[in-house]
Structure formats: structure tokens, C-alpha cells
Design a protein around this motif. Sequence first.
Motif, PDB file in Angstrom:
ATOM      1  N   TYR A  65       0.834  -1.202   0.000  1.00  0.00           N
ATOM      2  CA  TYR A  65       0.000   0.000   0.000  1.00  0.00           C
ATOM      3  C   TYR A  65       0.869   1.252   0.000  1.00  0.00           C
ATOM      4  CZ  TYR A  65      -4.231  -2.682   0.819  1.00  0.00           C
ATOM      5  OH  TYR A  65      -5.283  -3.556   0.676  1.00  0.00           O
ATOM      6  N   PHE A  66       0.492   2.184  -0.869  1.00  0.00           N
ATOM      7  CA  PHE A  66       1.139   3.496  -0.944  1.00  0.00           C
ATOM      8  C   PHE A  66       0.482   4.382   0.100  1.00  0.00           C
ATOM      9  CE2 PHE A  66       1.355   7.740  -3.235  1.00  0.00           C
ATOM     10  CZ  PHE A  66       2.685   7.964  -2.902  1.00  0.00           C
ATOM     11  N   MET A  67       1.245   4.749   1.127  1.00  0.00           N
ATOM     12  CA  MET A  67       0.672   5.405   2.296  1.00  0.00           C
ATOM     13  C   MET A  67       0.467   6.904   2.123  1.00  0.00           C
ATOM     14  SD  MET A  67       0.119   2.838   4.190  1.00  0.00           S
ATOM     15  CE  MET A  67      -0.414   3.681   5.677  1.00  0.00           C
ATOM     16  N   TRP A  92      10.669  -5.626  -6.106  1.00  0.00           N
ATOM     17  CA  TRP A  92      11.285  -4.535  -6.874  1.00  0.00           C
ATOM     18  C   TRP A  92      10.232  -3.734  -7.623  1.00  0.00           C
ATOM     19  CZ3 TRP A  92      15.344  -4.639  -4.323  1.00  0.00           C
ATOM     20  CH2 TRP A  92      15.969  -5.828  -3.995  1.00  0.00           C
ATOM     21  N   HIS A  93       9.205  -4.416  -8.131  1.00  0.00           N
ATOM     22  CA  HIS A  93       8.119  -3.717  -8.810  1.00  0.00           C
ATOM     23  C   HIS A  93       7.413  -2.771  -7.849  1.00  0.00           C
ATOM     24  CE1 HIS A  93       4.462  -4.157 -11.769  1.00  0.00           C
ATOM     25  NE2 HIS A  93       4.803  -2.896 -11.560  1.00  0.00           N
ATOM     26  N   ARG A  94       7.186  -3.219  -6.608  1.00  0.00           N
ATOM     27  CA  ARG A  94       6.524  -2.371  -5.616  1.00  0.00           C
ATOM     28  C   ARG A  94       7.370  -1.148  -5.296  1.00  0.00           C
ATOM     29  NH1 ARG A  94       4.408  -7.247  -1.795  1.00  0.00           N
ATOM     30  NH2 ARG A  94       6.629  -7.404  -1.399  1.00  0.00           N
ATOM     31  N   ILE A  95       8.650  -1.377  -5.087  1.00  0.00           N
ATOM     32  CA  ILE A  95       9.542  -0.270  -4.753  1.00  0.00           C
ATOM     33  C   ILE A  95       9.566   0.762  -5.869  1.00  0.00           C
ATOM     34  CG2 ILE A  95      11.956   0.375  -4.386  1.00  0.00           C
ATOM     35  CD1 ILE A  95      12.275  -2.382  -3.005  1.00  0.00           C
ATOM     36  N   ASN A  96       9.743   0.289  -7.108  1.00  0.00           N
ATOM     37  CA  ASN A  96       9.830   1.214  -8.244  1.00  0.00           C
ATOM     38  C   ASN A  96       8.535   1.977  -8.449  1.00  0.00           C
ATOM     39  OD1 ASN A  96      12.494   0.517  -8.820  1.00  0.00           O
ATOM     40  ND2 ASN A  96      11.901  -1.165 -10.176  1.00  0.00           N
ATOM     41  N   GLN A 105       5.126  13.457  -7.359  1.00  0.00           N
ATOM     42  CA  GLN A 105       4.662  14.413  -6.359  1.00  0.00           C
ATOM     43  C   GLN A 105       5.780  15.329  -5.875  1.00  0.00           C
ATOM     44  OE1 GLN A 105       2.864  12.190  -3.158  1.00  0.00           O
ATOM     45  NE2 GLN A 105       1.297  11.284  -4.460  1.00  0.00           N
ATOM     46  N   GLY A 106       6.974  15.146  -6.458  1.00  0.00           N
ATOM     47  CA  GLY A 106       8.120  15.941  -6.049  1.00  0.00           C
ATOM     48  C   GLY A 106       8.649  15.569  -4.681  1.00  0.00           C
ATOM     49  N   ARG A 107       8.496  14.303  -4.291  1.00  0.00           N
ATOM     50  CA  ARG A 107       8.901  13.865  -2.967  1.00  0.00           C
ATOM     51  C   ARG A 107       9.966  12.781  -3.063  1.00  0.00           C
ATOM     52  NH1 ARG A 107       3.347  13.108   0.598  1.00  0.00           N
ATOM     53  NH2 ARG A 107       2.311  15.050  -0.008  1.00  0.00           N
ATOM     54  N   GLU A 108      10.710  12.640  -1.988  1.00  0.00           N
ATOM     55  CA  GLU A 108      11.657  11.544  -1.836  1.00  0.00           C
ATOM     56  C   GLU A 108      11.043  10.508  -0.901  1.00  0.00           C
ATOM     57  OE1 GLU A 108      14.592  11.077  -3.287  1.00  0.00           O
ATOM     58  OE2 GLU A 108      14.476  12.961  -4.416  1.00  0.00           O
ATOM     59  N   TYR A 109      11.423   9.263  -1.080  1.00  0.00           N
ATOM     60  CA  TYR A 109      10.895   8.216  -0.213  1.00  0.00           C
ATOM     61  C   TYR A 109      11.407   8.367   1.212  1.00  0.00           C
ATOM     62  CZ  TYR A 109       9.997   3.797   2.015  1.00  0.00           C
ATOM     63  OH  TYR A 109       9.573   2.850   2.907  1.00  0.00           O
ATOM     64  N   VAL A 110      10.517   8.190   2.170  1.00  0.00           N
ATOM     65  CA  VAL A 110      10.894   8.094   3.572  1.00  0.00           C
ATOM     66  C   VAL A 110      10.294   6.809   4.123  1.00  0.00           C
ATOM     67  CG1 VAL A 110      11.093  10.580   3.935  1.00  0.00           C
ATOM     68  CG2 VAL A 110       8.920   9.441   4.373  1.00  0.00           C
ATOM     69  N   GLU A 111      10.889   6.291   5.169  1.00  0.00           N
ATOM     70  CA  GLU A 111      10.439   5.027   5.740  1.00  0.00           C
ATOM     71  C   GLU A 111       8.959   5.092   6.094  1.00  0.00           C
ATOM     72  OE1 GLU A 111      11.685   1.885   9.291  1.00  0.00           O
ATOM     73  OE2 GLU A 111      12.739   3.797   9.050  1.00  0.00           O
TER      74      GLU A 111
END
Length: 273
Positions: A65-67, A92-96, A105-111
Motif C-alpha cells: 500500500y502506498f501510504m 522490486w516492482h513495488r519499490i519502483n 509528487q516531487g517527494r523523496e521516499y521516507v520510511e
Amino acid sequence: MSSCSQCENALYELKVLCSLICVCNVNTTRRGKGENNLKQQCVNTGIDWIHESGQGRQILPEVGYFMKATPPMPLLKSSGLGGQPEHIRDVWHRINKVKKMLKEQGREYVEGDLRIPDVVITQDPSQPPVQSNIKRVVEIKFPGDRWGKGQREAYKEIAGEDEFGDPKLTELTPNKCGCGDNNSQEEQIAESIPELKEAWEGRLEELSVSVWGELGIALGSGLLAAALFADDAFGIVMDDPIAVAAAGRAIVSGKRVISALFSRSTVAPKLIF
């Protein structure tokens, strides 16, 4: 047996999961670090095995799920031929996919931007596991497992609430399935289905020790490498080339072993779905 009143709408599905949990909790050959990863993979394989018999399609293992969506959005892929989209199982598909959505959205991934509950039970198996179609989110904890930082709250957000305002979230453990430590103070909320438990035990017995050992190696090298950036989700060490290479090798090995498992003869008994 005590019962969880909020679990009644999904009680049979919980019994199915308990049947797998009780077998997998005592039928792993690996000990020490990574043992519970192997137990969890055993449960996932059991769910796939039930699916192979054309049953239990409302029980979905490891839906990502994309939170950052409201409510959290399941990660889906097209099934082709006009069928319903399927949830993405490939790590890997989920991560990408998450990284791509965040970049847009102009965001970087955070935990915590990606969360992966152990099991999602849907109301209608022909429809995607969006919140309005979720009957119950289930987190499986084998002995020694603990809730991670923010994990319970995230899963409540994914699950949403029932008509009584209670989160549609259930924790299952061997004790809560009635097959764990007899001295446990945990309330039993479901029980195994004897026919299913026996069949799953038989299915596992069809695997040679060498096959289980190979699966354990795959988990030890790959899923545990993935676990460096994922307990229920992932961190940022996916850029570590050693971890990536180990996980890639293990995925290939794991697929071969799972394929060998599904070539065997024991099938799931007729259930009441």
C-alpha cells in the motif's frame, strides 16, 4: 474458545490462516536468525496453494500500500485480457512503483511510505483490495516477532473502521490460533480447520529436506537481504548492491523451489468459501 467479536465477519478466513500458521510454526527446518521469515513464507505459500485449488481468492498475502494516498492505495498491476488488476507481489516492482509516484509528487521516499500487511481479506475477491472492499487486515506474529515502529497505526489506516467504529485489523499468533504456548495469556480468537491443517502438513511432507533447505537458503540470502530494508516495508538500503544482488539470486531460486512445490499432488480440501 474465546472469540474476537470484531472478527466474526472474517472468522472462517481466520480459521484458514490459523490452519496454515499452526503447521508452519512447527514445520520449518531453519533455526535462529531468519526462522520467522521462513515461517511467514510458508504461510504465503500455503495461501497460494489454496488459490491453486480455486479457493480463497479473498485472502491476499502481502498487498503493498502506498501510504501517501488517502486512504492508502493498493499497488496493482494489470492482469491482462480484461481481467481485474492483481496486487503486485514482486518486491522490486513495488519499490519502483512507489518511487515513481513519489517522484511525480516531487517527494523523496521516507520510511513508511510503503506498507505491506501480511494478509488482506477482501469482501469481494473480484474487486481490488481498496479500503471499501477490505473485510480485515491480518498481521501474523510468530514467537519473537514484535510490531515495528508505526506499523500498527499504518495498518489501521489501511484497514479503516467497521460499522462499530473499530479498526478492521486483527493480529494472529500461534497462541491466538490455539496451537502455541499453553501457558500464554493471549486470547484464542480462532482455531484450525482439521482437514485443511492435515492436508497442508501432507503438502509440506511432499517436500524433501533438500528442497526446504534450498528455500531456507533463498530466504536467508534474499528475503533477509530485503528485510534489511523491510520488516513490513523497506528502508533506503535497497541501493546496497550486495543486498540487491543477493535478493535477486534468491528470488530466482525461490521461484524454482515454489514451482517444484506446486508440481506435487496434494491439493487443498474443499472449503466453504
